[in-house]
Enzyme design. Structure first.
Site, PDB file in Angstrom:
ATOM      1  N   HIS A 153      33.167  42.599  36.965  1.00  0.00           N
ATOM      2  CA  HIS A 153      32.756  43.630  37.927  1.00  0.00           C
ATOM      3  C   HIS A 153      32.555  43.002  39.316  1.00  0.00           C
ATOM      4  O   HIS A 153      32.950  43.571  40.328  1.00  0.00           O
ATOM      5  CB  HIS A 153      31.425  44.265  37.509  1.00  0.00           C
ATOM      6  CG  HIS A 153      31.459  45.056  36.237  1.00  0.00           C
ATOM      7  ND1 HIS A 153      30.671  44.745  35.157  1.00  0.00           N
ATOM      8  CD2 HIS A 153      32.168  46.150  35.879  1.00  0.00           C
ATOM      9  CE1 HIS A 153      30.889  45.628  34.185  1.00  0.00           C
ATOM     10  NE2 HIS A 153      31.796  46.486  34.583  1.00  0.00           N
ATOM     11  N   LYS A 156      28.998  56.895  25.955  1.00  0.00           N
ATOM     12  CA  LYS A 156      28.565  55.600  25.440  1.00  0.00           C
ATOM     13  C   LYS A 156      27.044  55.605  25.332  1.00  0.00           C
ATOM     14  O   LYS A 156      26.369  56.169  26.186  1.00  0.00           O
ATOM     15  CB  LYS A 156      28.950  54.481  26.425  1.00  0.00           C
ATOM     16  CG  LYS A 156      30.451  54.285  26.603  1.00  0.00           C
ATOM     17  CD  LYS A 156      30.705  53.143  27.567  1.00  0.00           C
ATOM     18  CE  LYS A 156      32.185  52.916  27.824  1.00  0.00           C
ATOM     19  NZ  LYS A 156      32.408  51.918  28.887  1.00  0.00           N
ATOM     20  N   ARG A 180      41.996  45.816  34.114  1.00  0.00           N
ATOM     21  CA  ARG A 180      42.118  44.591  33.330  1.00  0.00           C
ATOM     22  C   ARG A 180      43.477  44.548  32.652  1.00  0.00           C
ATOM     23  O   ARG A 180      44.266  45.485  32.761  1.00  0.00           O
ATOM     24  CB  ARG A 180      41.002  44.535  32.280  1.00  0.00           C
ATOM     25  CG  ARG A 180      39.681  44.112  32.858  1.00  0.00           C
ATOM     26  CD  ARG A 180      38.559  44.382  31.896  1.00  0.00           C
ATOM     27  NE  ARG A 180      38.343  45.823  31.739  1.00  0.00           N
ATOM     28  CZ  ARG A 180      37.330  46.360  31.100  1.00  0.00           C
ATOM     29  NH1 ARG A 180      36.448  45.584  30.540  1.00  0.00           N
ATOM     30  NH2 ARG A 180      37.193  47.667  31.006  1.00  0.00           N
ATOM     31  N   SER A 236      31.728  44.134  29.226  1.00  0.00           N
ATOM     32  CA  SER A 236      30.290  44.133  28.949  1.00  0.00           C
ATOM     33  C   SER A 236      30.058  44.074  27.434  1.00  0.00           C
ATOM     34  O   SER A 236      29.116  43.425  26.976  1.00  0.00           O
ATOM     35  CB  SER A 236      29.632  45.385  29.523  1.00  0.00           C
ATOM     36  OG  SER A 236      29.837  45.467  30.905  1.00  0.00           O
TER      37      SER A 236
HETATM   38  P1  ADP Z   1      32.956  52.548  32.478  1.00  0.00           P
HETATM   39  O1  ADP Z   1      32.022  52.922  31.384  1.00  0.00           O
HETATM   40  O2  ADP Z   1      33.013  53.519  33.607  1.00  0.00           O
HETATM   41  O3  ADP Z   1      34.317  52.081  32.036  1.00  0.00           O
HETATM   42  P2  ADP Z   1      32.364  49.792  33.044  1.00  0.00           P
HETATM   43  O4  ADP Z   1      31.089  49.240  33.574  1.00  0.00           O
HETATM   44  O5  ADP Z   1      32.797  49.388  31.689  1.00  0.00           O
HETATM   45  O6  ADP Z   1      32.207  51.336  33.163  1.00  0.00           O
HETATM   46  O7  ADP Z   1      33.535  49.506  34.070  1.00  0.00           O
HETATM   47  C1  ADP Z   1      33.505  49.979  35.387  1.00  0.00           C
HETATM   48  C2  ADP Z   1      34.793  49.620  36.061  1.00  0.00           C
HETATM   49  O8  ADP Z   1      34.906  48.208  36.148  1.00  0.00           O
HETATM   50  C3  ADP Z   1      36.051  50.101  35.333  1.00  0.00           C
HETATM   51  O9  ADP Z   1      37.023  50.459  36.295  1.00  0.00           O
HETATM   52  C4  ADP Z   1      36.488  48.893  34.564  1.00  0.00           C
HETATM   53  O10 ADP Z   1      37.879  48.907  34.330  1.00  0.00           O
HETATM   54  C5  ADP Z   1      36.102  47.789  35.532  1.00  0.00           C
HETATM   55  N1  ADP Z   1      35.867  46.524  34.859  1.00  0.00           N
HETATM   56  C6  ADP Z   1      35.076  46.243  33.825  1.00  0.00           C
HETATM   57  N2  ADP Z   1      35.175  44.940  33.462  1.00  0.00           N
HETATM   58  C7  ADP Z   1      36.080  44.387  34.301  1.00  0.00           C
HETATM   59  C8  ADP Z   1      36.671  43.096  34.430  1.00  0.00           C
HETATM   60  N3  ADP Z   1      36.381  42.095  33.593  1.00  0.00           N
HETATM   61  N4  ADP Z   1      37.563  42.902  35.415  1.00  0.00           N
HETATM   62  C9  ADP Z   1      37.890  43.932  36.225  1.00  0.00           C
HETATM   63  N5  ADP Z   1      37.413  45.166  36.152  1.00  0.00           N
HETATM   64  C10 ADP Z   1      36.516  45.404  35.199  1.00  0.00           C
END
Ligand code: ADP
Length: 163
Positions: free
Chosen positions: A19, A43, A94, A132
């Site tokens: 992130h 979730k 990703r 995460s």
């Molecule tokens: P959501 O529940 O909205 O998917 P996340 O916190 O899992 O929320 O992810 C928020 C955003 O960050 C999404 O666009 C996700 O693809 C991106 N994201 C999560 N992990 C990574 C990572 N390792 N590298 C790049 N982008 C990421």
């Protein structure tokens, strides 16, 4: 109209270096960047919304990122963008399965408001398989997650797991 401000929404449960990589990239493009920690009803979050906001702020502090506002939001993302007067939504991509879901979300949000653009940033290679969920899985069994999250996030996980 030139786009100058954006919101980066997500569950951030918890924030990872993946992130943070997206935040750094988005900061180069947008003069004003907000992180919206959203209550995602699909979730069941591990950390409460208040914890996720606090951990996200602490993580940004720890890695020296300034000038990014962290808010919590419950509701339609487009309404969040309007409420905070931003012109774009930032999302990360990703290597694996993000594309279909992100494509669907971006097109839905464009139907809801065609003035707000969704902008995607590709993650750094070393974070392209980081999530995460993986961090929580590793930390649950006492593994070292220091290359995935800042120290304050690792400590918050340790406390939550009762290590
Ligand atoms: P959501 O529940 O909205 O998917 P996340 O916190 O899992 O929320 O992810 C928020 C955003 O960050 C999404 O666009 C996700 O693809 C991106 N994201 C999560 N992990 C990574 C990572 N390792 N590298 C790049 N982008 C990421």
């Amino acid at each position: 109209m030139t786009i100058t401000s954006a919101v980066y929404p997500g569950s951030f449960d918890p924030i990872t270096y993946g992130h943070i990589d997206i935040v750094r990239r988005a900061k180069k493009l947008f003069a004003r960047l907000l992180i919206a920690v959203v209550a995602n009803p699909n979730k069941t979050p591990f950390f409460s919304i208040e914890e996720r906001v606090a951990i996200t702020k602490a993580a940004l502090d720890e890695v020296g990122i300034t000038g990014v506002e962290v808010i919590s939001y419950d509701g339609l993302l487009i309404d969040c963008a309007k409420a905070y007067k931003v012109d774009a939504i930032v999302r990360g991509l990703r290597a694996n399965s993000d594309f279909d879901y992100e494509f669907q979300m971006a097109l839905t949000n464009r139907d809801l408001d065609s003035d707000i653009e969704t902008v995607f940033f590709m993650t750094a290679g070393r974070y392209s398989f980081l999530s995460s969920s993986i961090v929580k899985e590793v930390k649950r069994y006492g593994g070292d997650v220091s290359s995935f999250v800042p120290g304050c996030v690792e400590q918050a996980l340790a406390r939550k797991f009762g290590h």
